[in-house]
Structure formats: C-alpha cells, structure tokens
Design an enzyme around this catalytic site. Structure first.
Site: not given
Length: 448
Positions: A146-147
């Site tokens: 999810e970065m």
C-alpha cells in the site's frame, strides 16, 4: 529528458471462510476456496489477460520505447499457480520482452515493515526469490505494501540493497514541492524515492468513467496536455492498481482504447519517454531529500495507516498476530508457515475498518464481510486456532513448556496404567478360569 513511469500493483489475498467459534481446535483449514477461485477467474478475464495482451502488443508495436513495471505479491503468484496458470504465462511473456520491470514487495502484502525488521527482510527475500524464479529478474526497486513509507522504513530498504523505492506524493509531505522529480531518503540518501503523482494517477483509476467529472471524457490528448503543463517536470509517476484496467474501469468505459492510443500520442505530442523505475533511478538525480517522519500510504484523503490500523479491533488483531513472530522463527512445519504468511495479508485488517462502514461502506465491493465486527470475529477465531497449533510446536512460555511436559508425562502414565489394568484384568480372568478347572478336577465322584 522527461519520463513517464507506469507501475501497476497486482494483488489477490487468500480470503478466509466463515470460521466459527466451534471450529477452533477442530478444523484447521481456513480458506474460502470457492470465493478465491471465482474472484481470481473474474479479475483474470476482465483485467489480467486482456490487459497483458494489450501491453504486449504495445511493447512490440513501439519497439522498445514503451515500458511498464509491475509489483506482484506472493499471494497473487500463488493464486495464479492454483487457479489461472495462463495468467502467469502471460506475465512471463511480458518479462521476456525486456521492457517490463518487476519490483520487490512483501510476499504477503503485509504491514510487517511496521513491526519487525528481521521478519520484514525475510518476507522481502521470499518474495524476490519467487520473482527471480518466475521472471528471471532480481528486483532492484522496492514498493512496500500500500506504498507505506517513512524515513525509517526507507532506511531499512536501503540496507537490504535496493537503490530506489516507490511511495505516495501527498501534499502534507511535499508542501509546495512537486512529485514530478526524484528525491532521496532523509536517513540514507543512497535510496532514491519516486513519488506518485496522485492527481494524474487517480484521474485514470477513479475518475476516468465518472460522467459527473468536469473533465469527462478523458482523452490521451487532454491527459498529455496536463503532463506538458510544466515542461520542467522530470518524472511523471503513474502508480495504480492493475485492476483499474478492465475491472474498476470496465472495457465499456473505453479504458483499453485510451491505453492503446496513449503511447503513440505521447511520442507525437510531447518530449516525454517511458521509463522503468530502475531507469528513473539511474538516469535522474535527486533534487533534495524528502522527510517523512511518520508512515504514509496511498490510501484515502489522509494518506495514512488508518484504513488498516485506525480502530481498536484492527490494532488488537495486528498486535496479537505479531506477538507470535518470535515463536514462528522456530517453526519448520510447511503448512503452519503457509498459514502464518496468509494471516499477515493486510486485507484482513482493512476488512475491519470502520472508516467506510458508517457512510455507506465505500470500497465494500472488495470486502467479503457484512460488517467490520464480523471480519474481526472471524479473523480472531482463525488466529485462536492457529495459536493452538503453534503451541503444539513451540509452547508459549516456560510455564507452558512445563505444563506440556507434565501433560505428556501424565498421558504416558495413564497409558501405562491402562495397560497394567488390562494385564491385571487378564491375569485375574486367567486365575479365575484356572481355579474353576482345578476345583472341577479335584471334586470327588458321587456315590449312588
């Protein structure tokens, strides 16, 4: 030189079946095979297969000038093997072109980087071994689940040997700065940081088919004009879920037609080129460091971790899971380790989010549960059974070890007692039979 960098996230979780309280200790299989296979086949038909075919055509058509990158999780690769091997074949066809880069990830698409440095490194290695096995590449660039990124996480990634990392480019971090440049980590400047242009990425991911959007319909020419607005921009990073193509934005919206026409329009209407993350890191110099003291992600307006760890249920489940990691280091059982990896998938905590539940459950199409509370109970039931199995391999504490040893000793003694009782009973039976025979043999004859 100015460059467009495409990165597509490919992820599928192993969803749990409805696991009841009375299943704990009795049934150790946790997965909803029907849901997992059905979902993967649907996404494969709508997105993975047609999108991969289109990208392959574009790469061949533009002869080395069109390039993309992928971040594929280990759980997605596992599901390709199980349910759709032709999808895996299509990604391998892309790899063979030499124009596609595969990035590093956590194997389980987990949030382990927030908990344990050693376990984080082990998951990354497990993932990268898979990537090298399937695609013949050892990843050089990292994209966290999810970065999720912070200065500390970036420093850990640099220590693992990666030269660059992808993350979000939120306004509260960049301020007046633009995401359209290369940056470096604040702790270890050797790690280069590519930041997502969230406005342009979300134009494709979320707004493309929205007829109420004042820029609808979006055409390649209009999109390129936006990218040309500031000719000093060096890198335009378009990072999005791969399911944007064909699943979130269905084929009927024109998304595939847009992508088909986009490269030729770029070459004709701008001085932009396509580049992979590794090429960006090699060909551009960071303009400054970026300071991210607290973790960010690409989720929601807040760009923080609250979608996964924003309430007490999520935090309790997350902490209880990782309380087990020191004992899991001593487990060699293949099945238990597989379940351990699948328990860490961040989707399980996302399903427990109450952020979306109160206002109509945004993103509800990806949530198999009717409520976050149901998701929490189901997960904790699975985790309770998993912990019971773990205790059989590695007792929780010295007291548990003593109890386990005493229990085993008692079981052995009870077994011996049972055998002795059986032997005594047999001996008594034999003695009674022998006595009867003796009495019969010595009984005097009757006189008439």
């Amino acid at each position: 030189m100015r460059a467009i960098c495409f990165n597509f996230q490919v992820h599928q979780p192993f969803r749990f079946r409805r696991y009841r309280f009375f299943d704990i200790g009795n049934d150790h299989y946790y997965y909803d095979d029907f849901s997992n296979e059905t979902t993967l086949r649907k996404v494969a038909d709508h997105c993975y297969l047609p999108a991969n075919n289109l990208l392959l055509e574009l790469i061949k058509k533009h002869k080395g000038k069109f390039k993309v990158s992928f971040s594929i999780t280990g759980t997605a690769l596992d599901q390709f093997e199980l349910y759709a091997p032709e999808v895996l074949d299509s990604f391998q066809d892309l790899a063979e072109t030499g124009q596609v880069e595969f990035l590093s990830e956590t194997y389980s698409h987990s949030l382990v980087s927030l908990k344990c440095k050693e376990l984080f490194a082990a998951q990354v290695k497990k993932h990268d071994d898979l990537i090298e096995r399937y695609f013949g590449q050892r990843p050089k660039v990292f994209r966290n689940t999810e970065m999720v990124y912070s200065d500390e996480i970036g420093s850990m990634v640099a220590e693992m040997g990666f030269k660059a990392m992808l993350t979000e480019g939120p306004k509260h971090i960049l301020g007046w700065k633009s995401p359209n440049y290369l940056y470096c980590n604040a702790i270890n400047p050797r790690l280069k940081v590519l930041m997502r242009n969230f406005r342009l990425s979300d134009d494709l991911s979320f707004r493309f088919s929205n007829q109420a959007w004042n820029e609808y319909p979006l055409t390649p020419t209009k999109f390129i004009n936006w990218m040309n607005a500031n000719p000093k921009d060096e890198t335009i990073n378009l990072f999005m879920d791969y399911e944007t193509l064909g699943e979130r934005q269905r084929e009927s919206t024109g998304i595939f037609k847009f992508l088909e026409e986009f490269p030729a329009a770029v070459f004709k209407q701008s001085d932009l080129k396509f580049a992979t993350p590794s090429e960006i890191a090699e060909q551009f110099q960071p303009i400054s460091m970026v300071s991210v003291p607290y973790p960010i992600s690409w989720a929601d307006e807040e760009r923080d971790l609250t979608a996964w760890l924003g309430n007490e249920m999520q935090q309790e489940a997350f902490n209880k899971l990782y309380d087990l990691h020191s004992r899991m280091n001593r487990v060699t059982d293949e099945e238990l380790n597989k379940d351990w990896n699948y328990l860490q998938v961040s989707d399980h905590f996302y399903y427990m989010s109450t952020k979306f539940f109160s206002d109509g459950a945004i993103h509800n199409h990806v949530n198999p549960y009717e409520s976050p509370y149901e998701a929490f109970i189901n997960y904790m039931n699975v985790l309770s059974d998993f912990e019971l199995r773990l205790n059989n391999f590695v007792p929780e504490s010295k007291a548990d070890k003593d109890i386990a040893a005493l229990t085993k000793l008692l079981e052995e003694k009870e077994e011996k007692l049972r055998k002795y009782q059986l032997e005594i009973k047999n001996l008594q039976t034999k003695k009674t039979t022998s006595t009867k025979r003796t009495k019969t043999a010595t009984k005097p004859a009757r006189k008439d």
